[in-house]
Motif scaffolding. Structure first.
Motif, mmCIF file in Angstrom:
data_model
loop_
_atom_site.group_PDB
_atom_site.id
_atom_site.type_symbol
_atom_site.label_atom_id
_atom_site.label_comp_id
_atom_site.label_asym_id
_atom_site.label_seq_id
_atom_site.Cartn_x
_atom_site.Cartn_y
_atom_site.Cartn_z
ATOM 1 N N TYR A 123 0.833 -1.210 0.000
ATOM 2 C CA TYR A 123 0.000 0.000 0.000
ATOM 3 C C TYR A 123 0.866 1.258 0.000
ATOM 4 N N ALA A 124 1.999 1.198 0.728
ATOM 5 C CA ALA A 124 2.898 2.354 0.729
ATOM 6 C C ALA A 124 3.532 2.568 -0.637
ATOM 7 N N LEU A 125 3.745 1.491 -1.384
ATOM 8 C CA LEU A 125 4.341 1.575 -2.726
ATOM 9 C C LEU A 125 3.286 1.475 -3.825
ATOM 10 N N ARG A 126 2.050 1.830 -3.521
ATOM 11 C CA ARG A 126 0.958 1.641 -4.485
ATOM 12 C C ARG A 126 1.165 2.404 -5.791
ATOM 13 N N GLU A 127 1.927 3.493 -5.737
ATOM 14 C CA GLU A 127 2.202 4.237 -6.968
ATOM 15 C C GLU A 127 3.120 3.456 -7.897
ATOM 16 N N PHE B 298 2.878 0.178 -8.324
ATOM 17 C CA PHE B 298 2.185 -1.037 -8.737
ATOM 18 C C PHE B 298 1.036 -0.684 -9.666
ATOM 19 N N ASP B 299 0.748 -1.593 -10.539
ATOM 20 C CA ASP B 299 -0.390 -1.442 -11.438
ATOM 21 C C ASP B 299 -1.571 -2.228 -10.876
ATOM 22 N N GLY B 300 -2.534 -1.513 -10.284
ATOM 23 C CA GLY B 300 -3.735 -2.180 -9.789
ATOM 24 C C GLY B 300 -3.954 -2.060 -8.303
ATOM 25 N N ILE B 301 -3.063 -1.402 -7.555
ATOM 26 C CA ILE B 301 -3.252 -1.231 -6.114
ATOM 27 C C ILE B 301 -3.699 0.196 -5.841
ATOM 28 N N GLU B 302 -4.920 0.329 -5.365
ATOM 29 C CA GLU B 302 -5.468 1.636 -5.005
ATOM 30 C C GLU B 302 -5.897 1.697 -3.545
ATOM 31 N N HIS B 303 -6.368 0.564 -3.010
ATOM 32 C CA HIS B 303 -6.878 0.531 -1.648
ATOM 33 C C HIS B 303 -6.104 -0.494 -0.820
ATOM 34 N N LEU B 304 -6.327 -0.452 0.493
ATOM 35 C CA LEU B 304 -5.660 -1.388 1.386
ATOM 36 C C LEU B 304 -6.101 -2.820 1.099
ATOM 37 N N LEU B 305 -7.349 -3.002 0.682
ATOM 38 C CA LEU B 305 -7.823 -4.330 0.327
ATOM 39 C C LEU B 305 -7.079 -4.871 -0.888
ATOM 40 N N ASP B 306 -6.784 -3.982 -1.843
ATOM 41 C CA ASP B 306 -5.991 -4.403 -3.010
ATOM 42 C C ASP B 306 -4.602 -4.878 -2.574
ATOM 43 N N ALA B 307 -4.020 -4.166 -1.609
ATOM 44 C CA ALA B 307 -2.683 -4.529 -1.135
ATOM 45 C C ALA B 307 -2.711 -5.882 -0.426
ATOM 46 N N PHE B 308 -3.742 -6.116 0.378
ATOM 47 C CA PHE B 308 -3.844 -7.407 1.060
ATOM 48 C C PHE B 308 -4.071 -8.534 0.052
ATOM 49 N N TYR B 309 -4.905 -8.274 -0.940
ATOM 50 C CA TYR B 309 -5.162 -9.277 -1.987
ATOM 51 C C TYR B 309 -3.859 -9.615 -2.719
ATOM 52 N N PHE B 310 -3.092 -8.598 -3.058
ATOM 53 C CA PHE B 310 -1.820 -8.819 -3.758
ATOM 54 C C PHE B 310 -0.861 -9.639 -2.884
ATOM 55 N N THR B 311 -0.781 -9.295 -1.589
ATOM 56 C CA THR B 311 0.129 -10.005 -0.685
ATOM 57 C C THR B 311 -0.268 -11.471 -0.529
ATOM 58 N N LEU B 312 -1.547 -11.719 -0.336
ATOM 59 C CA LEU B 312 -2.021 -13.093 -0.143
ATOM 60 C C LEU B 312 -1.799 -13.932 -1.398
ATOM 61 N N ILE B 313 -2.120 -13.387 -2.542
ATOM 62 C CA ILE B 313 -1.953 -14.130 -3.796
ATOM 63 C C ILE B 313 -0.478 -14.367 -4.105
ATOM 64 N N THR B 314 0.353 -13.364 -3.827
ATOM 65 C CA THR B 314 1.775 -13.485 -4.127
ATOM 66 C C THR B 314 2.475 -14.437 -3.163
ATOM 67 N N SER B 315 2.212 -14.291 -1.861
ATOM 68 C CA SER B 315 2.898 -15.121 -0.869
ATOM 69 C C SER B 315 2.469 -16.582 -0.951
ATOM 70 N N SER B 316 1.272 -16.841 -1.445
ATOM 71 C CA SER B 316 0.816 -18.225 -1.615
ATOM 72 C C SER B 316 1.223 -18.800 -2.958
ATOM 73 N N THR B 317 1.980 -18.028 -3.754
ATOM 74 C CA THR B 317 2.521 -18.428 -5.067
ATOM 75 C C THR B 317 1.433 -18.716 -6.092
ATOM 76 N N VAL B 318 0.227 -18.169 -5.894
ATOM 77 C CA VAL B 318 -0.814 -18.324 -6.908
ATOM 78 C C VAL B 318 -0.529 -17.402 -8.090
ATOM 79 N N GLY B 319 -0.360 -16.111 -7.797
ATOM 80 C CA GLY B 319 0.081 -15.158 -8.804
ATOM 81 C C GLY B 319 -0.802 -15.066 -10.041
ATOM 82 N N TYR B 320 -1.983 -14.437 -9.916
ATOM 83 C CA TYR B 320 -2.874 -14.285 -11.067
ATOM 84 C C TYR B 320 -2.322 -13.324 -12.111
#
Length: 393
Positions: free
Chosen positions: A162-166, A168-190
């Motif tokens: 969220y602090a680096l949202r500028e 990233f392409d697609g992070i505007e809200h804190l929920l977006d940041a959490f979604y990105f972290t969960l998907i990335t850390s679980s190696t799903v990576g959409y």
């Protein structure tokens, strides 16, 4: 509370059936209804929710389906914790029940009405059974550290993204940041959110490395011991980690009809003890009753070392076979010369033999039964034999 006093007057078996089991079943039904109604309402339009939907914001209507299903899955976990009579499961269920009721109301669907009614009706049953869920949830230092690491990595990724949202392409809200972290850390990576600068790329790589490590450690530390304990319980064996926790305990060698009252007495007195028996069916039955048991020959040295004989406070031996009891007593005395060993003799003639094997006290069941019969018939003070026996005790 009046309800708790009524529950306390019930016999133990009826108390479980009428109260505790009812709470578990009701909680599980609420969980299943919450999942079912949540999944159904996820794909429904606002117009399908009925007249109540006009008073509920559209954003809330779109979210209650998903959150209802998520709460239902959490309720399944709390119901399983209730089944084990865990205090933490009781508190979790108590907190989730009002949430499922509110979510059912916000869904504003006729299919959600049973969920609301059942959630409200389950609360009194849960409150009445509060004292029955008295087991604490014991977590090791490794499990706490693993859970903390998992939460810490998710927090690091969420707030960092969220602090680096500028960048990233697609992070505007804190929920977006959490979604990105969960998907990335679980190696799903959409791939719907991606870094656009070198700094964001380095941060994403750190989330991947830390996320994979934290997920792996958490699964191994939190889920692994539960699976191992379940397998060990099915086989009637204690895990090495459980054996290491034994201290100042009583070791019960062998198991039979004479041992059952001893085990019940120790269990009700909340004394730490472990049973060593080579009877696999008896070991499985004891494990189902949450009694520590090690399936092994009680007259062998290796099992006695495993149950930490050096830290035990006493040894009890009372089966239907005096010869096997003598071998168990002899082995225990050789491993721990100064420990107190008490045994019972089914045949009065074997009393001296068991003492020679190393028992400190040998109780002759025939003699004791005779003394108790005289005491019952004549009274405590009218039998000199019983008086001497009671004084010696």
């Amino acid at each position: 509370m009046v309800g708790e006093r009524v529950v306390d007057r019930l016999p133990d078996n009826w108390r479980w059936i009428v109260t505790t089991r009812a709470a578990v079943v009701l909680a599980l039904l609420v969980a299943l209804l919450s999942v079912a109604t949540g999944i159904y309402n996820i794909d429904q339009e606002a117009a399908d929710f009925g007249p109540v939907a006009s008073h509920v914001p559209l954003a809330v209507q779109e979210a209650v389906g998903f959150t209802g299903a998520l709460t239902g899955f959490l309720m399944v976990g709390s119901a399983l914790a209730l089944r084990r009579r865990l205090r933490a499961g009781w508190w979790a269920t108590l907190l989730l029940l009002p949430l499922t009721a509110v979510q059912g109301l916000l869904q504003a669907s006729p299919y959600s009405l049973p969920l609301v009614v059942l959630s409200v009706c389950t609360l009194p049953t849960l409150l009445l059974t509060r004292r029955q869920f008295d087991r604490s949830l014991s977590l090791t230092t490794t499990q706490l550290a693993a859970g903390g690491a998992l939460v810490g990595v998710q927090a690091y990724g969420t707030f960092g993204a969220y602090a680096l949202r500028e960048d990233f392409d697609g992070i505007e809200h804190l929920l977006d940041a959490f979604y990105f972290t969960l998907i990335t850390s679980s190696t799903v990576g959409y791939g719907d959110i991606g870094p656009e600068t070198e700094e964001a790329m380095l941060f994403t790589m750190s989330v991947v490395v830390l996320g994979v490590a934290s997920f792996g450690i958490a699964i191994g530390a939190l889920v692994g011991p539960a699976i191992q304990a379940r397998i060990s319980k099915t086989l009637g064996k204690m895990t090495d980690s459980e054996l290491e926790l034994l201290d100042n305990h009583v070791v019960v060698l062998g198991y039979g009809d004479l041992t059952e009252p001893i085990v019940n007495e120790l269990h009700e007195a909340d004394v730490q003890f472990v049973v060593v028996t080579d009877d696999e069916s008896a070991a499985t039955e004891l494990s189902d009753r949450d009694i520590r048991v090690l399936t092994a020959n009680p007259s062998d040295e290796e099992p006695l070392r495993r149950v930490r004989m050096e830290d035990a406070r006493a040894v009890l031996v009372a089966t239907d076979n005096d010869a096997e009891d003598a071998l168990a007593v002899l082995t225990a005395r050789q491993l721990r010369p100064n420990i107190r060993i008490v045994t019972a003799a089914t045949d009065r003639q074997n009393t001296r033999k068991l003492k020679r094997a190393g028992a400190d006290d040998v109780i002759s069941l025939a003699e004791l039964g005779g003394h108790l019969l005289v005491r019952s018939a004549l009274g405590k003070d009218e039998s000199p034999v019983v008086s001497r026996l009671l004084e010696s005790e």
